[in-house]
Write an enzyme that holds these catalytic residues in place. Structure first.
Site, PDB file in Angstrom:
ATOM      1  N   ASP A 178       0.907  -1.114   0.077  1.00  0.00           N
ATOM      2  CA  ASP A 178      -0.037   0.223  -0.054  1.00  0.00           C
ATOM      3  C   ASP A 178       0.862   1.038  -0.059  1.00  0.00           C
ATOM      4  O   ASP A 178       1.697   1.202   0.682  1.00  0.00           O
ATOM      5  CB  ASP A 178      -0.893   0.249   1.336  1.00  0.00           C
ATOM      6  N   ASP A 209      -2.867   4.734  -2.620  1.00  0.00           N
ATOM      7  CA  ASP A 209      -4.016   5.315  -1.712  1.00  0.00           C
ATOM      8  C   ASP A 209      -4.316   6.557  -2.313  1.00  0.00           C
ATOM      9  O   ASP A 209      -3.767   7.662  -3.096  1.00  0.00           O
ATOM     10  CB  ASP A 209      -3.489   5.551  -0.389  1.00  0.00           C
ATOM     11  N   GLU A 220      -6.541   3.390  -5.833  1.00  0.00           N
ATOM     12  CA  GLU A 220      -7.902   3.599  -5.181  1.00  0.00           C
ATOM     13  C   GLU A 220      -8.410   4.892  -5.489  1.00  0.00           C
ATOM     14  O   GLU A 220      -7.835   5.754  -5.192  1.00  0.00           O
ATOM     15  CB  GLU A 220      -7.674   3.559  -3.626  1.00  0.00           C
ATOM     16  N   HIS A 274     -10.848  -2.106   3.994  1.00  0.00           N
ATOM     17  CA  HIS A 274     -10.985  -1.972   5.394  1.00  0.00           C
ATOM     18  C   HIS A 274     -11.551  -0.494   5.744  1.00  0.00           C
ATOM     19  O   HIS A 274     -11.449  -0.039   6.768  1.00  0.00           O
ATOM     20  CB  HIS A 274      -9.122  -1.758   5.790  1.00  0.00           C
ATOM     21  N   ASP A 275     -12.178   0.141   4.796  1.00  0.00           N
ATOM     22  CA  ASP A 275     -12.803   1.512   5.023  1.00  0.00           C
ATOM     23  C   ASP A 275     -14.461   1.247   4.988  1.00  0.00           C
ATOM     24  O   ASP A 275     -15.052   2.094   5.203  1.00  0.00           O
ATOM     25  CB  ASP A 275     -12.591   2.446   3.982  1.00  0.00           C
TER      26      ASP A 275
HETATM   27  C1  GLC Z   1      -7.571   5.677   1.979  1.00  0.00           C
HETATM   28  C2  GLC Z   1      -7.359   4.608   2.932  1.00  0.00           C
HETATM   29  C3  GLC Z   1      -8.080   4.924   4.133  1.00  0.00           C
HETATM   30  C4  GLC Z   1      -7.228   6.128   4.693  1.00  0.00           C
HETATM   31  C5  GLC Z   1      -7.131   7.237   3.663  1.00  0.00           C
HETATM   32  C6  GLC Z   1      -6.137   8.106   3.930  1.00  0.00           C
HETATM   33  O1  GLC Z   1      -9.067   6.089   1.861  1.00  0.00           O
HETATM   34  O2  GLC Z   1      -7.993   3.538   2.330  1.00  0.00           O
HETATM   35  O3  GLC Z   1      -7.794   3.865   4.957  1.00  0.00           O
HETATM   36  O4  GLC Z   1      -7.502   6.443   6.001  1.00  0.00           O
HETATM   37  O5  GLC Z   1      -6.967   6.966   2.585  1.00  0.00           O
HETATM   38  O6  GLC Z   1      -4.915   7.905   3.685  1.00  0.00           O
END
Ligand code: GLC
Length: 475
Positions: free
Chosen positions: A41, A143, A204, A269-270
């Protein structure tokens, strides 16, 4: 750990909480030996406020890294614009030394890097991306990749309606993300990636509910010049309903460029766990898993999904715990989907002999890998079966996809590659459904949750409740 790893103070170290660089090298080596690839990640929209780059950047207005982050003078004695942080409050934090504000899209401990600065891009590509690729890492999950670049003029966002009534969702995020300049950065990144053999990237692309397939797909560029894969979360936001999933899948595929490749994801995980979202019923989880693993594109599974882990209940007792372990930063929090993996019925579900950060789900004695491995009828065995089928059939892992209309509550599609012709029929309802696939449809059961493999079926079928039926053959 302000945002549990998403606030990086050293891009080239392993957090000592998790081990050492040596441990990581061993993990990589042993994974590769078993034919498992490892991607990391990579969090590049922001660093930690404790990263040496930021410490230097905030030390004065004229240090060499003064413009590595997004600094702005007050405007009329106030914050520069109306931008808000995704985790609440203003996106601007005042710094006494520089007498300026810095931008943080997430927490104030996560200052945003200035991606318009070529020196930042060079440092990230040469010192971070190449560093891990040189060590044999197989790729990266990027990310919030669509948030890297912000409007050059820092224009205020217009107001608009979003999926919730929290202030952040009452703005249209025109200027604080999704800037077209990001695509040029993705091309630069792709060039770096292409310098190595067999590496991949998945972005993402965060968009609010209901998801945004066109936006996600735009990060694939022409299919070969930007990211290899991009997440679209539309499927995560669908109710457990054949029509909704069919529509969402068709829209996603329509957005993918000709040379591009889709990927499919039901949880992360979100987001609350798919098992709970889909009703907490293993029969439904099988239908969802069959869809995930027989659709066109690369499937992504979130740990625990394969054994039916549910959202954890973070109880009252835990309210004494520090911030971040509770319902924070989002209203419902993200802890329910982050509880320890349930391996066995032993101490802490076999996850650790030490006390885990989050409590283990209360069902771990029943729902765990060890128990499900022994049970051919378990959800885990079902996942393994689907994965084996997917591997064995070119139609399933590289074939075309063509939807078939079989009636309400049923999702069906062809997967075809040369002479490998498969039809997947999923009953999303708890009722029996009579369906009549077209004349040329395959008739031999490749797999069914309710029938024998190899069984020949007639033209008219009656699907069992929540039946997963995969047929092969046909013209
Ligand atoms: C992304 C991640 C999340 C994180 C955010 C800030 O959305 O998946 O878990 O808190 O970015 O880095």
């Amino acid at each position: 750990m302000y945002d549990f790893g998403y606030d990086i103070s050293d891009y080239r170290e392993i957090d000592p909480l998790f081990g050492t660089k040596k441990d990581f090298a061993l993990l990589l080596k042993e994974s590769h030996r078993r034919g498992i690839r490892v991607i990391m990640d990579l969090v590049l929209n922001h660093s930690s406020h404790l990263h040496p780059w930021f410490i230097e950047s905030r030390s004065s207005r004229d240090n060499p890294r003064h413009d590595w982050y997004l600094w702005h003078d007050p405007v009329g004695g106030r914050v520069p614009n109306n931008w808000l942080a995704a985790f609440g409050g203003r996106a601007w934090e005042w710094d006494e030394t520089r007498k300026q504000y810095y931008l943080h899209t997430f927490l104030k401990e996560q200052p945003d890097l200035n991606w318009r600065n070529p020196a930042v891009r060079k440092a990230v590509f040469d010192e971070v991306v190449s560093y891990w690729l040189d060590r044999g890492v197989d790729g990266f999950r990027l990310d919030v990749v669509n948030w890297f670049v912000k409007d050059e003029g820092f224009r205020s966002n217009p107001f608009g309606l979003g999926p919730t009534i929290r202030p952040y969702d009452l703005q249209q995020h025109l200027y604080d993300r999704n800037r077209t300049e990001t695509h040029a950065i993705m091309r630069e990144l792709r060039t770096v990636m292409n310098g190595y053999r067999d590496r991949m990237t998945v972005g993402e692309v965060y968009a609010p509910r209901p998801g945004d397939p066109a936006l996600s797909a735009s990060y694939l560029g022409d299919g070969e010049d930007q990211l290899h894969l991009a997440f679209d979360f539309t499927l995560i936001h669908q109710p457990f309903d054949a029509e909704s999933f069919s529509r969402a899948v068709a829209a996603w595929y329509a957005a993918i460029p000709a040379k591009g490749w889709p990927c499919t994801v039901l949880g992360n995980h979100d987001q609350g766990r798919s098992f709970s979202r889909h009703g907490g019923d293993p029969a439904r989880a099988r239908v969802a898993a069959a869809m995930l693993l027989t659709l066109r594109g690369t499937p992504f599974m979130y740990y625990g999904e394969e054994i039916g882990m549910k959202n954890g209940r973070i109880g009252r007792r835990d309210m004494a715990d520090p911030l971040g372990k509770r319902y924070w930063p989002l209203a419902a929090g993200r802890d329910p989907e982050r509880t320890p993996m349930q391996w066995t019925d032993g101490t802490n579900a076999g996850f650790s002999t030490a006390r885990p950060w989050l409590p283990v789900n209360d069902d771990y004695r029943r729902v765990n890998v060890a128990a499900q491995q022994r049970d051919p009828g378990s959800l885990l065995s079902f996942y393994r079966k689907m994965i084996a089928l997917r591997r064995a059939h070119p139609a399933l892992h590289q074939g075309s996809w063509l939807p078939v209309k079989l009636g309400q509550g049923v999702m069906a599609y062809w997967r075809v590659h040369g002479r490998d012709r498969i039809m997947v029929i999923l009953n999303f309802t708890r009722k029996r459904r009579a369906v009549t696939p077209e004349e040329q449809a395959p008739r031999t059961v490749l797999y069914s949750t309710h029938r024998r493999e190899g069984e020949r079926l007639g033209i008219a079928l009656e699907l069992f409740p929540y039946e997963v039926l995969i047929l092969e053959g046909g013209k």
